[in-house]
Design a protein around this motif. Structure first.
Motif, PDB file in Angstrom:
ATOM      1  N   ALA A 203       0.825  -1.208   0.000  1.00 19.43           N
ATOM      2  CA  ALA A 203       0.000   0.000   0.000  1.00 19.43           C
ATOM      3  C   ALA A 203       0.861   1.261   0.000  1.00 19.43           C
ATOM      4  CB  ALA A 203      -0.929  -0.011   1.213  1.00 19.43           C
ATOM      5  N   LEU A 204       1.952   1.234   0.771  1.00 21.01           N
ATOM      6  CA  LEU A 204       2.864   2.372   0.792  1.00 21.01           C
ATOM      7  C   LEU A 204       3.472   2.608  -0.587  1.00 21.01           C
ATOM      8  CD1 LEU A 204       4.562   4.522   2.254  1.00 21.01           C
ATOM      9  CD2 LEU A 204       6.181   2.712   2.865  1.00 21.01           C
ATOM     10  N   GLY A 205       3.921   1.542  -1.238  1.00 20.40           N
ATOM     11  CA  GLY A 205       4.495   1.682  -2.569  1.00 20.40           C
ATOM     12  C   GLY A 205       3.488   2.182  -3.586  1.00 20.40           C
ATOM     13  N   LEU A 206       2.233   1.728  -3.472  1.00 16.65           N
ATOM     14  CA  LEU A 206       1.202   2.183  -4.395  1.00 16.65           C
ATOM     15  C   LEU A 206       0.922   3.665  -4.209  1.00 16.65           C
ATOM     16  CD1 LEU A 206      -0.655   0.952  -6.588  1.00 16.65           C
ATOM     17  CD2 LEU A 206      -2.430   0.799  -4.828  1.00 16.65           C
ATOM     18  N   PHE A 207       0.911   4.110  -2.946  1.00 14.66           N
ATOM     19  CA  PHE A 207       0.708   5.542  -2.676  1.00 14.66           C
ATOM     20  C   PHE A 207       1.841   6.372  -3.279  1.00 14.66           C
ATOM     21  CE2 PHE A 207       1.735   9.057   0.349  1.00 14.66           C
ATOM     22  CZ  PHE A 207       0.734   9.930  -0.075  1.00 14.66           C
ATOM     23  N   VAL A 208       3.074   5.943  -3.064  1.00 11.23           N
ATOM     24  CA  VAL A 208       4.213   6.658  -3.638  1.00 11.23           C
ATOM     25  C   VAL A 208       4.109   6.689  -5.156  1.00 11.23           C
ATOM     26  CG1 VAL A 208       6.727   6.618  -3.932  1.00 11.23           C
ATOM     27  CG2 VAL A 208       5.729   6.139  -1.691  1.00 11.23           C
ATOM     28  N   LEU A 272      -1.527  -4.398  12.286  1.00 11.21           N
ATOM     29  CA  LEU A 272      -0.722  -3.255  11.847  1.00 11.21           C
ATOM     30  C   LEU A 272      -0.666  -3.180  10.329  1.00 11.21           C
ATOM     31  CD1 LEU A 272       1.026  -0.963  13.027  1.00 11.21           C
ATOM     32  CD2 LEU A 272       3.000  -2.479  12.816  1.00 11.21           C
ATOM     33  N   GLN A 273      -0.534  -4.335   9.674  1.00 15.41           N
ATOM     34  CA  GLN A 273      -0.511  -4.342   8.204  1.00 15.41           C
ATOM     35  C   GLN A 273      -1.850  -3.872   7.640  1.00 15.41           C
ATOM     36  OE1 GLN A 273       2.440  -4.753   6.924  1.00 15.41           O
ATOM     37  NE2 GLN A 273       3.191  -5.325   8.967  1.00 15.41           N
ATOM     38  N   ALA A 274      -2.938  -4.296   8.270  1.00 13.31           N
ATOM     39  CA  ALA A 274      -4.261  -3.850   7.825  1.00 13.31           C
ATOM     40  C   ALA A 274      -4.413  -2.337   7.991  1.00 13.31           C
ATOM     41  CB  ALA A 274      -5.352  -4.579   8.604  1.00 13.31           C
ATOM     42  N   LEU A 275      -3.860  -1.798   9.083  1.00  8.14           N
ATOM     43  CA  LEU A 275      -3.920  -0.351   9.312  1.00  8.14           C
ATOM     44  C   LEU A 275      -3.129   0.396   8.244  1.00  8.14           C
ATOM     45  CD1 LEU A 275      -4.706   2.065  11.079  1.00  8.14           C
ATOM     46  CD2 LEU A 275      -2.641   1.643  12.436  1.00  8.14           C
ATOM     47  N   TYR A 276      -1.924  -0.058   7.942  1.00  3.87           N
ATOM     48  CA  TYR A 276      -1.120   0.582   6.902  1.00  3.87           C
ATOM     49  C   TYR A 276      -1.806   0.489   5.549  1.00  3.87           C
ATOM     50  CZ  TYR A 276       3.184   1.808   9.360  1.00  3.87           C
ATOM     51  OH  TYR A 276       4.113   2.414  10.179  1.00  3.87           O
ATOM     52  N   ALA A 277      -2.405  -0.673   5.274  1.00  2.69           N
ATOM     53  CA  ALA A 277      -3.106  -0.835   4.003  1.00  2.69           C
ATOM     54  C   ALA A 277      -4.279   0.137   3.900  1.00  2.69           C
ATOM     55  CB  ALA A 277      -3.589  -2.279   3.854  1.00  2.69           C
ATOM     56  N   ALA A 278      -5.012   0.311   4.993  1.00  2.00           N
ATOM     57  CA  ALA A 278      -6.160   1.214   4.982  1.00  2.00           C
ATOM     58  C   ALA A 278      -5.721   2.672   4.837  1.00  2.00           C
ATOM     59  CB  ALA A 278      -6.974   1.034   6.266  1.00  2.00           C
ATOM     60  N   VAL A 279      -4.693   3.074   5.589  1.00  2.00           N
ATOM     61  CA  VAL A 279      -4.249   4.468   5.568  1.00  2.00           C
ATOM     62  C   VAL A 279      -3.633   4.834   4.219  1.00  2.00           C
ATOM     63  CG1 VAL A 279      -2.619   6.116   6.564  1.00  2.00           C
ATOM     64  CG2 VAL A 279      -3.944   4.622   8.063  1.00  2.00           C
ATOM     65  N   PHE A 280      -2.653   4.056   3.788  1.00  2.00           N
ATOM     66  CA  PHE A 280      -1.969   4.405   2.542  1.00  2.00           C
ATOM     67  C   PHE A 280      -2.804   4.040   1.315  1.00  2.00           C
ATOM     68  CE2 PHE A 280       1.655   4.465   5.454  1.00  2.00           C
ATOM     69  CZ  PHE A 280       2.238   5.667   5.077  1.00  2.00           C
ATOM     70  N   GLY A 281      -3.682   3.041   1.442  1.00  2.00           N
ATOM     71  CA  GLY A 281      -4.601   2.760   0.353  1.00  2.00           C
ATOM     72  C   GLY A 281      -5.571   3.903   0.146  1.00  2.00           C
ATOM     73  N   SER A 282      -6.084   4.458   1.262  1.00  2.00           N
ATOM     74  CA  SER A 282      -6.984   5.611   1.169  1.00  2.00           C
ATOM     75  C   SER A 282      -6.258   6.827   0.621  1.00  2.00           C
ATOM     76  CB  SER A 282      -7.574   5.931   2.551  1.00  2.00           C
ATOM     77  OG  SER A 282      -8.332   4.843   3.041  1.00  2.00           O
ATOM     78  N   ALA A 283      -5.009   7.023   1.061  1.00  2.00           N
ATOM     79  CA  ALA A 283      -4.224   8.151   0.555  1.00  2.00           C
ATOM     80  C   ALA A 283      -3.959   8.010  -0.939  1.00  2.00           C
ATOM     81  CB  ALA A 283      -2.909   8.249   1.325  1.00  2.00           C
ATOM     82  N   ALA A 284      -3.667   6.784  -1.375  1.00  2.00           N
ATOM     83  CA  ALA A 284      -3.445   6.549  -2.804  1.00  2.00           C
ATOM     84  C   ALA A 284      -4.709   6.832  -3.595  1.00  2.00           C
ATOM     85  CB  ALA A 284      -2.981   5.107  -3.017  1.00  2.00           C
ATOM     86  N   TRP A 285      -5.855   6.406  -3.068  1.00  2.00           N
ATOM     87  CA  TRP A 285      -7.134   6.644  -3.748  1.00  2.00           C
ATOM     88  C   TRP A 285      -7.431   8.136  -3.827  1.00  2.00           C
ATOM     89  CZ3 TRP A 285     -11.650   8.900  -1.896  1.00  2.00           C
ATOM     90  CH2 TRP A 285     -12.764   8.816  -2.752  1.00  2.00           C
ATOM     91  N   ALA A 286      -7.230   8.845  -2.710  1.00  2.00           N
ATOM     92  CA  ALA A 286      -7.498  10.283  -2.694  1.00  2.00           C
ATOM     93  C   ALA A 286      -6.607  11.020  -3.685  1.00  2.00           C
ATOM     94  CB  ALA A 286      -7.295  10.839  -1.282  1.00  2.00           C
ATOM     95  N   ARG A 287      -5.364  10.621  -3.746  1.00  2.00           N
ATOM     96  CA  ARG A 287      -4.436  11.273  -4.674  1.00  2.00           C
ATOM     97  C   ARG A 287      -4.757  10.925  -6.123  1.00  2.00           C
ATOM     98  NH1 ARG A 287      -1.328  15.224  -6.622  1.00  2.00           N
ATOM     99  NH2 ARG A 287       0.436  14.419  -7.852  1.00  2.00           N
TER     100      ARG A 287
END
Length: 295
Positions: A203-208, A272-287
């Motif tokens: 998710a972090l990589g997708l956001f970047v 923790l992985q689910a939290l990172y996926a939700a946060v950075f997945g949402s950020a990627a979607w918003a961007r």
């Protein structure tokens, strides 16, 4: 929305079209030479570890238990010469801190930015994939790579371990004996847990990848962030915040080799992985849904 998207009539793709898009993304990703090279390197790690242990113990001696404390992942290396199945656990422990997440970071970082740099992103969006649908498809493809990469390491280690070392019943970290069949089941479960441990990095990589139009820049940034977090996780002065780093509980999969299984750190890791996926997945979607696509 870009001008090209605005000029075309809106078409709503059906479920079969979405499955076709996912199948196409999976085919393109796993047929790239870069992806095959990454999987080849991952498959080679268990081979190198197995050969090294075989050479080290060829005179009948055994490896010392100093591979890690408390029966953690690296400590499994002292058991390989007794049972080749332990090569699976050792190989996963050896690749998880860097090789596996680096490979996932490369694939995730290239997911959107690579299409933009190649000039194909705009055409995917008017196909009509839609931004949300395309982003979900990209993320599903990266998760599929997480699973494939982990299984490549596990299967390679299983084959090498069976060829170079004896196999049979296993002694768990707790000192109890389990059958080889149960050991195989736990090895599969450990591989699934390791794959799930990588969804935060994905998710972090997708956001970047949504932040830049350069695939190389996105991949380098993702891998750089990964290395930075790994370094910060080793600094004692940061112990108060380290439990929130996505890599902090990665080696908790070793608890699956206890009898009974210790679930505390395992559940913390997956949560923790689910939290990172939700946060950075949402950020990627918003961007991605508000980004002007020009390439």
């Amino acid at each position: 929305m870009s001008r090209a998207e605005a000029r075309l009539p809106v078409r709503v793709p059906g479920p079969l079209w979405s499955l076709g898009l996912l199948r196409s993304e999976l085919s393109v990703t796993f047929r790239r030479w870069r992806t095959l090279a990454l999987l080849g390197v991952l498959a080679a790690v268990p081979v190198l570890v197995g050969i090294a242990v075989r050479i080290e113990t060829s005179d009948g001696s055994s490896l010392g238990p100093g591979g890690g404390g408390g029966g953690g992942g690296p400590a499994f290396i002292s058991q390989i010469s007794n049972n080749g199945l332990f090569l699976v656990f050792t190989a996963l422990a050896a690749t998880l801190p860097f090789f596996l997440p680096m490979a996932v970071g490369v694939v995730a970082g290239d997911a959107i930015a690579g299409e933009a740099s190649a000039g194909t992103l705009r055409y995917l969006l008017v196909a009509p994939a839609g931004r949300t649908r395309l982003l979900l498809t990209k993320y599903a493809t990266v998760i599929a790579f997480c699973l494939a990469a982990t299984l490549v390491v596990a299967v390679s280690a299983l084959l090498v371990g069976a060829l170079l070392f004896p196999v049979g019943d296993l002694i768990t970290i707790s000192g109890t004996r389990i059958s080889y069949a149960e050991g195989l089941g736990r090895a599969l479960l450990i591989a699934l847990v390791v794959a799930a441990s990588l969804i935060g990095v994905a998710a972090l990589g997708l956001f970047v990848s949504t932040l830049t139009g350069s695939g190389i820049a996105a991949m380098a940034t993702t891998v750089g962030l990964l290395i930075t977090v790994q370094i910060l996780d080793q600094i004692p002065q940061l112990d108060a915040v380290q439990p929130y780093f996505f890599s902090h509980y990665w080696l908790s999969f070793a608890d699956l080799m206890r009898e009974p299984v210790y679930w505390d750190d395992l559940t913390r890791n997956l949560g923790l992985q689910a939290l990172y996926a939700a946060v950075f997945g949402s950020a990627a979607w918003a961007r991605f849904t508000t980004k002007d696509i020009t390439a």
